[in-house]
Design a protein around this motif. Structure first.
Motif, PDB file in Angstrom:
ATOM      1  N   LYS A  80       6.417  -3.236  -0.671  1.00  0.00           N
ATOM      2  CA  LYS A  80       6.408  -3.646   0.630  1.00  0.00           C
ATOM      3  C   LYS A  80       7.617  -2.755   1.332  1.00  0.00           C
ATOM      4  N   ASP A  81       7.208  -2.480   2.437  1.00  0.00           N
ATOM      5  CA  ASP A  81       8.097  -1.773   3.334  1.00  0.00           C
ATOM      6  C   ASP A  81       9.332  -2.172   3.757  1.00  0.00           C
ATOM      7  N   LYS A 122       4.776   2.988   0.094  1.00  0.00           N
ATOM      8  CA  LYS A 122       5.327   1.815   0.707  1.00  0.00           C
ATOM      9  C   LYS A 122       4.016   0.918   1.511  1.00  0.00           C
ATOM     10  N   THR A 123       4.052  -0.517   1.563  1.00  0.00           N
ATOM     11  CA  THR A 123       2.837  -1.067   1.932  1.00  0.00           C
ATOM     12  C   THR A 123       3.234  -1.507   3.402  1.00  0.00           C
ATOM     13  N   MET A 125       3.391  -3.964   6.878  1.00  0.00           N
ATOM     14  CA  MET A 125       3.862  -5.294   6.924  1.00  0.00           C
ATOM     15  C   MET A 125       3.818  -5.828   8.382  1.00  0.00           C
ATOM     16  N   SER A 134      -0.098  -8.850   9.653  1.00  0.00           N
ATOM     17  CA  SER A 134       0.803  -7.924   9.282  1.00  0.00           C
ATOM     18  C   SER A 134       0.449  -6.679  10.496  1.00  0.00           C
ATOM     19  N   SER A 156       3.289  -9.961   4.125  1.00  0.00           N
ATOM     20  CA  SER A 156       3.217  -8.879   3.204  1.00  0.00           C
ATOM     21  C   SER A 156       1.671  -8.562   2.946  1.00  0.00           C
ATOM     22  N   SER A 159       0.676  -5.583   1.131  1.00  0.00           N
ATOM     23  CA  SER A 159       0.609  -5.626  -0.429  1.00  0.00           C
ATOM     24  C   SER A 159      -0.471  -6.193  -0.932  1.00  0.00           C
ATOM     25  N   ASP A 171       2.333  -4.829  -6.667  1.00  0.00           N
ATOM     26  CA  ASP A 171       3.388  -4.953  -5.495  1.00  0.00           C
ATOM     27  C   ASP A 171       4.274  -5.989  -5.436  1.00  0.00           C
ATOM     28  N   GLY A 173       6.791  -8.247  -2.842  1.00  0.00           N
ATOM     29  CA  GLY A 173       6.885  -8.705  -1.586  1.00  0.00           C
ATOM     30  C   GLY A 173       8.054  -9.688  -1.477  1.00  0.00           C
TER      31      GLY A 173
END
Length: 492
Positions: A80-81, A122-123, A125, A134, A156, A159, A171, A173
């Protein structure tokens, strides 16, 4: 090799180490899946293709020399970013951080790398983790892989969407109000919120670089996967004491009791009195109970004595006001955005439900925080934790819904959610069943248990005793064999 992207992480690690498949082949399979689907999902906001490929190649070379890096040797994962990644942009979806390149990994990221993981990227959010959808000002909104017109949840969402759609097997979060559990149920994957302070938060935002460490309670680090085995593996790798966070106790992981379904004593509830649950979710929870009873499990509808959601809600709001007051930046943009969201959630939705989630009751803490008030609130929280500890003593786990509604269509931040003729305030719909366990600090895992009539996932929350995550996950595994309903979205 497209089937690789839906294999669990622990199986991929075994296959790579047995040389049945190379880390590069696994990486290429995930990269192809990302290139094929991410443009419509927007789940991954920063792809680290070159460095991930180099790392996968090194993983294969290490195996050829007889070296084994750890339990995730060569397995691609996403982050997660909100977690700092050395040399890789970390934004938390916040414009002032759009070019922020950390000099150090967050502790959880470092521990995954130490176990041999390959960081794909990175995911996406919610901005500064501040919404149950998100969306942010830097990247396109995250769409639900089950139906692109619906949210993947938040904060998240990227994610959960990435794991559900086969863009990543695992992932990381964080969760202060349901940010792991709500996206997990909306996307139909497994998600864990551990005990408060079980996992180090070092290197995580929304305390932006330079702000004091304020989120010392209720914020937990969790994980997403497509199997409970992967949740257990990931948790065991990232949990534990950390010199960067001295308040994380050096407790060893617990040993599961090994109880069978027939030995378990399970409490359940299908809705709080104050917050009705959508009929399809309530029916899915009741079906779970029936299946468990048929399997010989002792199941009983139950609510702790003196459990009053309004009191819980008010206490959580006061805690949140205190710990967020100095964690969030006070720039004009963020203050304006926060006030707009507070106004929206206080004025939309059914009047009775809106009263439950009304922020006016904690305005004194927001506008004029005091040290005495903070300590008084902490003391009240201690009493609530003790209340839930004592109440759960006679049960192995407690089953509850995760959210009041299934996933909903995209809408402006913190807008009301209309389901089955009921208009839910945004925070109430998404947080009424998760927030009590952030306040109490108890671990909770989400498992998928079914689908709505329009094929949206339904999840169930399984709450366990504090510091007993391995026991919780072992029990969840037994339940999952009987009631679990994991499936990945069609078309992926």
């Amino acid at each position: 090799m497209s089937d690789l992207v839906f294999l669990p992480a622990h199986q991929l690690a075994q296959m790579i180490c047995a040389r049945h498949v190379s880390a590069i082949e696994v990486f290429d399979a995930y990269l192809a899946q990302i290139f094929k689907h991410n443009s419509k999902l927007n789940a991954i906001c920063t792809l680290d293709e070159d460095n991930a490929r180099t790392r996968a190649k090194l993983a294969d070379e290490a195996l050829a020399r007889g070296e084994h890096w750890g339990a995730l040797h060569g397995v691609p994962v996403t982050i997660k970013d909100i977690f700092e990644t050395v040399g890789l942009r970390t934004t938390a979806g916040y414009i002032p951080l759009k070019d922020y390149i950390p000099q150090q990994d967050a502790t959880v990221v470092a521990r995954l790398r130490a176990a041999g993981a390959v960081i794909l990227g990175k995911t996406n959010m919610a901005e500064l983790a501040g919404d149950f959808q998100s969306t942010n000002s830097l990247f396109p909104r995250v769409n639900n892989p089950w139906n692109l017109d619906y949210t993947a949840g938040g904060s998240s969402g990227g994610s959960a969407a990435a794991v559900a759609a086969g863009l990543s097997p695992l992932d990381i979060g964080n969760d202060i109000a349901g940010s792991v559990r709500q996206p997990a149920t909306f996307c139909g994957v497994y998600g864990l919120k551990p005990t408060d302070r079980r996992i180090s938060t070092a290197g995580s935002i929304p305390e932006v670089p330079g702000m004091p460490l304020c989120l010392r309670q209720m914020l937990t680090i969790g994980c997403f996967a497509r199997s409970l085995e992967d949740i257990r593996l990931c948790f065991s790798l990232i949990a534990g004491a950390d010199l960067r966070r001295p308040d994380v106790p050096p407790l060893p992981l617990d040993t599961p009791s090994g109880k069978s379904l027939q030995d378990l004593k399970i409490a359940w509830i299908d809705e709080w009195v104050e917050v009705p649950v959508a009929a399809q979710i309530r029916a899915a929870v009741q079906t779970v109970v029936q299946k468990l009873a048929q399997a010989g499990t002792h199941v009983e509808r139950w609510l702790p004595k003196d459990f009053d959601l309004s009191t819980v809600w008010n206490l959580y709001g006061r805690m949140e006001a205190y710990i967020n007051n100095y964690a969030q930046p006070k720039d004009r943009y963020n203050v304006k955005r926060t006030l707009e969201l507070l106004f929206r959630t206080a004025t939309q939705g059914d009047k009775k439900l809106r009263k439950l989630g009304n922020f006016n009751s904690f305005l004194p803490e927001l506008l004029n925080p005091s040290l005495r008030g903070y300590f008084e609130t902490l003391t009240e929280r201690d009493r609530f934790i003790t209340q839930i500890d004592e109440a759960l003593e006679g049960w192995d786990v407690w089953l509850t819904p995760v959210t009041a509604t299934p996933a909903f269509t995209h809408r402006p931040a913190w807008s009301a959610i209309d389901i089955e003729g009921k208009s839910y305030p945004h925070l109430v719909a998404n947080g009424a069943y998760t927030i009590p366990f952030n306040l109490s600090g108890h671990p909770a895992v989400v498992i998928p248990i079914g689908q709505t009539h329009n094929d949206l996932p339904i999840g169930m929350q399984i709450v366990g005793k504090r510091w007993r995550e391995m026991e919780l996950l072992a029990i969840a595994q037994e339940l999952d064999k009987v009631v679990g309903d994991f499936r990945h979205p069609l078309g992926y």
